[in-house]
Design a protein around this motif. Structure first.
Motif, PDB file in Angstrom:
ATOM      1  N   SER A 106      19.645  21.328 -13.412  1.00 24.31           N
ATOM      2  CA  SER A 106      18.534  22.274 -13.318  1.00 24.31           C
ATOM      3  C   SER A 106      18.402  22.811 -11.888  1.00 24.31           C
ATOM      4  N   ASP A 127      18.517  16.225  -2.577  1.00 21.19           N
ATOM      5  CA  ASP A 127      18.517  15.210  -3.640  1.00 21.19           C
ATOM      6  C   ASP A 127      18.524  13.822  -3.017  1.00 21.19           C
ATOM      7  N   ASN A 128      17.896  12.892  -3.712  1.00 25.84           N
ATOM      8  CA  ASN A 128      17.804  11.522  -3.196  1.00 25.84           C
ATOM      9  C   ASN A 128      19.073  10.711  -3.418  1.00 25.84           C
ATOM     10  N   HIS A 129      19.949  11.151  -4.312  1.00 29.75           N
ATOM     11  CA  HIS A 129      21.173  10.379  -4.561  1.00 29.75           C
ATOM     12  C   HIS A 129      22.282  10.749  -3.578  1.00 29.75           C
ATOM     13  N   HIS A 135      21.759  13.376 -13.513  1.00 28.98           N
ATOM     14  CA  HIS A 135      22.297  12.539 -14.586  1.00 28.98           C
ATOM     15  C   HIS A 135      23.743  12.893 -14.912  1.00 28.98           C
ATOM     16  N   SER A 156      27.933  15.447 -22.793  1.00 31.81           N
ATOM     17  CA  SER A 156      28.612  16.613 -23.368  1.00 31.81           C
ATOM     18  C   SER A 156      27.711  17.841 -23.394  1.00 31.81           C
ATOM     19  N   VAL A 392      12.867  13.778  -1.214  1.00 30.78           N
ATOM     20  CA  VAL A 392      11.757  14.618  -0.741  1.00 30.78           C
ATOM     21  C   VAL A 392      10.448  13.851  -0.956  1.00 30.78           C
ATOM     22  N   TRP A 436      12.381  14.947 -11.343  1.00 29.21           N
ATOM     23  CA  TRP A 436      11.676  14.314 -12.455  1.00 29.21           C
ATOM     24  C   TRP A 436      10.185  14.576 -12.322  1.00 29.21           C
ATOM     25  N   ALA A 619      14.722  19.317 -17.060  1.00 25.54           N
ATOM     26  CA  ALA A 619      14.658  19.164 -18.523  1.00 25.54           C
ATOM     27  C   ALA A 619      13.288  18.651 -18.963  1.00 25.54           C
ATOM     28  N   THR A 627      20.979  19.529 -21.603  1.00 25.48           N
ATOM     29  CA  THR A 627      21.407  20.388 -20.512  1.00 25.48           C
ATOM     30  C   THR A 627      20.874  21.809 -20.664  1.00 25.48           C
TER      31      THR A 627
END
Ligand SMILES: Cc1cc2nc3c(=O)[nH]c(=O)nc-3n(C[C@H](O)[C@H](O)[C@H](O)COP(=O)(O)OP(=O)(O)OC[C@H]3O[C@@H](n4cnc5c(N)ncnc54)[C@H](O)[C@@H]3O)c2cc1C
Length: 643
Positions: A106, A127-129, A135, A156, A392, A436, A619, A627
């Motif tokens: 997104s 992004d925190n990752h 995902h 998929s 963030v 999220w 999402a 997706t």
């Protein structure tokens, strides 16, 4: 440090050399409360300081997904500890036209749409990752010079409802020809080797470990299953008997009642069958909803084709409160594509568009093997920058109020580095929160109270997607199995990877060669209301160490595949556990969400309202875990800002 190992652990191969086992990953990190004094516990701080930088994220093994270091600050932010001990923010003086929070599909799509309308716009994605894609996560293993790819999340291009014109257009623009899928999938491979699905009956539940191939609808399966005569008889009844437990009601009346009762109640209270029947169905809906049949409405079970409805004369058209996943749509079913790394390839294709040079190549065929250059993601001077490992912590409008206000975004940098964590700020004309929804109320305190409540409703579904890289799959061949349902074990399913070959990437066809096994788990607590099950599952996932998960994997594979010669001590080459305490977007459930049956306002519609220069995607904005929702709401959020 290793202590004297129990004999059984040695048999399982605990401690055997597998692809890089990360020290950090072996440790369970406490949630929230353990960080009461400082937002980060000294233990965690010391551990993170050893994390090092410069790694290639897709190849990291151990505990991945929401990895250590990526989420602790959020938990401290939620319980108020973070801001009490936060370092003073440093102004980077960086100014952007758009800042996007969240580098999932997104967020990346939002950056893409914004740049499509404003080609000169400067965009920053945070992004925190330590990897992009959210995902949509790629896992890699290398053995004898060959790289094997697995998917660590979003599996998929696949949605129960047809992709919208917006989503389809993006998929086409990225060069993905969905119609090509039958040509890249070797659909006959496993069948040609005689491999089938199977069910593992465990000794703790059934008195003896037994692997039974086939399907519950087959007489041979029922005959071989170590179940009581009563369960066998009742299963057969449920599958074949023409019994209507609600005689005299119309289809609509029946469906309205079924929407308010679980499948468990349908089987045990309406059919009055032996509850042992449900052991074979309990985990069947895990892959869709992250909970078992106790929390799945009977109307949804009907939509999914579960047995027991054959004589009820129910209208197959969707009834009020029916979950999207249970409504059949042939057009949607045909729109399907699986890359070896799942929809990580969708994220990678977006990154290729946003930052030319970060991912070599230009076609669908070369994207699978292309190695992303992480050093190019956040290059000074690039109009689009993706900054990873940067949670963030605050988003707020800053003065002066007027026609052209600014938004300040504060994020942490340095979670993985050996230096201290630094709180930094950037400013933007517009912000898209593609993260999220449950994080947003603490992130953006200025939002209206009703919107914060609606955002908090979006509790995520906790899931684990584990990839186990094994030396060979001859055990599967000897046992004649491709996928095994293991409902009472840590992971509730084990299967061979999709046989997909694309461009230079070739799936193995020889059982003597290595392969990636895919295992999945839904963390839930049967019996609780659905949202409480998700909460309990999240806590479980965050407090389970890699060592515990590894032991369970070895035990599980040894017991299910041992008769085929599989030895967990020598046959496992690598393990990557993609832990998603915040997994699927929560989809409304007619057992608990009255508005979902009666047509009231949905929380997601309130949650996604634009607030000044801040728009909201993800999402979660659709309460739809697919997706296409992530893409559609990226598009909507950007249009709101451009309007
Ligand atoms: C295991 C699993 C399997 C799935 N399989 C499928 C599938 O087969 N098909 C399908 O269509 N969908 C699938 N999904 C659903 C999937 O979530 C969506 O398809 C889509 O990838 C979601 O994208 P997103 O960008 O909305 O959210 P995400 O991918 O969750 O991205 C949001 C990002 O924002 C980050 N973030 C959150 N808070 C902050 C913050 N404060 N600061 C910075 N960053 C933050 C998150 O860490 C994350 O990286 C699956 C999901 C999971 C978990």
């Amino acid at each position: 440090m290793r202590f004297i190992m129990a004999d059984h652990d040695r048999e399982l191969g605990m401690g055997a050399p597998i692809t890089r086992r990360d020290f950090l990953n072996g440790m369970a990190v406490g949630v929230g409360g353990t960080m009461a004094a400082s937002w980060m516990s000294p233990d965690l701080e010391a551990l993170l300081a050893q994390g090092g930088t410069g790694a290639y994220p897709p190849a990291l093994t151990g505990l991945r997904g929401s990895h250590v270091g990526s989420f602790e600050a959020f938990h401290a932010m939620k319980d108020g500890a973070f801001w009490k001990a936060a370092p003073a923010p440093q102004d980077t003086r960086e100014e952007y036209d758009l800042v996007v929070v969240g580098a999932g599909i997104s967020g990346l799509a939002a950056a893409h749409y914004y740049r499509q309308s404003r080609p000169n716009a400067r965009v920053l994605v945070l992004d925190n990752h330590d990897d992009f894609g959210g995902h949509a996560k790629r896992n890699e293993f290398t053995h004898n010079g060959r790289t094997y790819i697995g998917y660590g999340g979003t599996q998929s291009i696949d949605s129960p409802a047809p992709y919208s014109a917006v989503s389809k257009a993006l998929i086409t623009e990225l060069g993905i020809d969905v119609a090509r899928y039958p040509k890249v999938l070797d659909s006959g491979l496993y069948k040609s080797l005689g491999l089938r699905s199977a069910f593992f009956f465990d000794k703790e539940t059934y008195g003896a470990d037994r692997l039974v191939t086939g399907d519950v609808r087959e007489d041979a399966f029922l005959a071989a299953a170590p179940i009581t005569d009563s369960v066998r008889r009742d299963l057969k009844r449920l599958l074949t008997e023409r019994f209507d437990p609600m005689p005299g009601l119309t289809s609509a009346e029946k469906k309205a009642r079924l929407a308010r009762m679980s499948y468990t109640d349908f089987v045990t209270k309406l059919w009055k069958l032996d509850p042992g029947v449900l052991r074979l169905y309990q985990t069947r809906p895990h892959g869709l909803f992250g909970v078992g049949v106790d929390a799945v409405p009977a109307q949804d079970a009907f939509g999914l084709g579960y047995p027991g409805f054959q004589a009820m004369g129910l209208d197959p058209a969707a009834g009020p409160g029916q979950n999207y996943d249970t409504i059949r749509n042939p057009e949607a079913e045909d729109y399907y594509f699986h890359f070896p790394d799942g929809n990580a390839s969708v994220a990678r294709l977006l990154v290729r568009r946003l930052i030319p040079g970060a991912l070599p190549g230009s076609t669908l065929d070369d994207v699978v093997t292309a190695r992303a250059d992480y050093a190019k993601l956040d290059a000074a001077g690039s109009p689009v920058r993706i900054r990873l490992s940067s949670p963030v912590m605050r988003v707020r409008h800053i003065g002066p109020a007027g026609p052209d206000p600014r938004v300040e975004v504060a994020y942490l940098q340095g979670l993985k580095s050996s230096g201290p964590q630094v709180l930094k700020t950037v400013t933007a004309r517009s912000v898209v929160l593609a993260c999220w929804h449950s994080v947003i109320p603490s992130l953006c305190p200025e939002l209206p109270a009703a919107q914060k409540t609606a955002l908090e409703f979006a509790i995520k579904v906790p899931l684990v997607y584990t990839n186990v890289f094994i030396r060979s799959w001859t055990a599967f061949q000897k046992l004649g199995v491709q996928r095994i349902s293991t409902p009472s074990m840590f992971h509730t399913s084990v299967g061979l990877d999709f046989p997909v070959s694309l461009g230079g990437y070739q799936h193995t066809t020889n059982p003597a060669e290595p392969i990636v096994l895919h295992l999945s788990k839904s963390a839930c607590r049967p019996g609780l209301p659905v949202r409480d099950q998700h909460r309990a599952g999240r806590t479980e996932l965050l407090s389970t160490s890699f060592e515990t998960i590894e032991r369970n994997i070895r035990e599980q594979l040894g017991r299910t595949l041992g008769a085929g010669g599989f030895d967990p001590a020598t046959d496992i080459l690598g393990i990557t556990v993609n832990r998603w305490p915040h997994g699927y977007a929560y989809q409304y459930n007619s057992l608990s969400d009255e508005f979902w049956i009666n047509g009231g306002e949905q929380p997601c519609a309130v949650a996604r309202r634009r607030h000044g220069r801040i728009a909201i995607a993800n999402a979660d904005a659709a309460a739809y875990s697919y997706t296409d929702a992530a893409i559609d709401h990226a598009h909507r959020a950007v249009q709101e800002l451009l309007a």
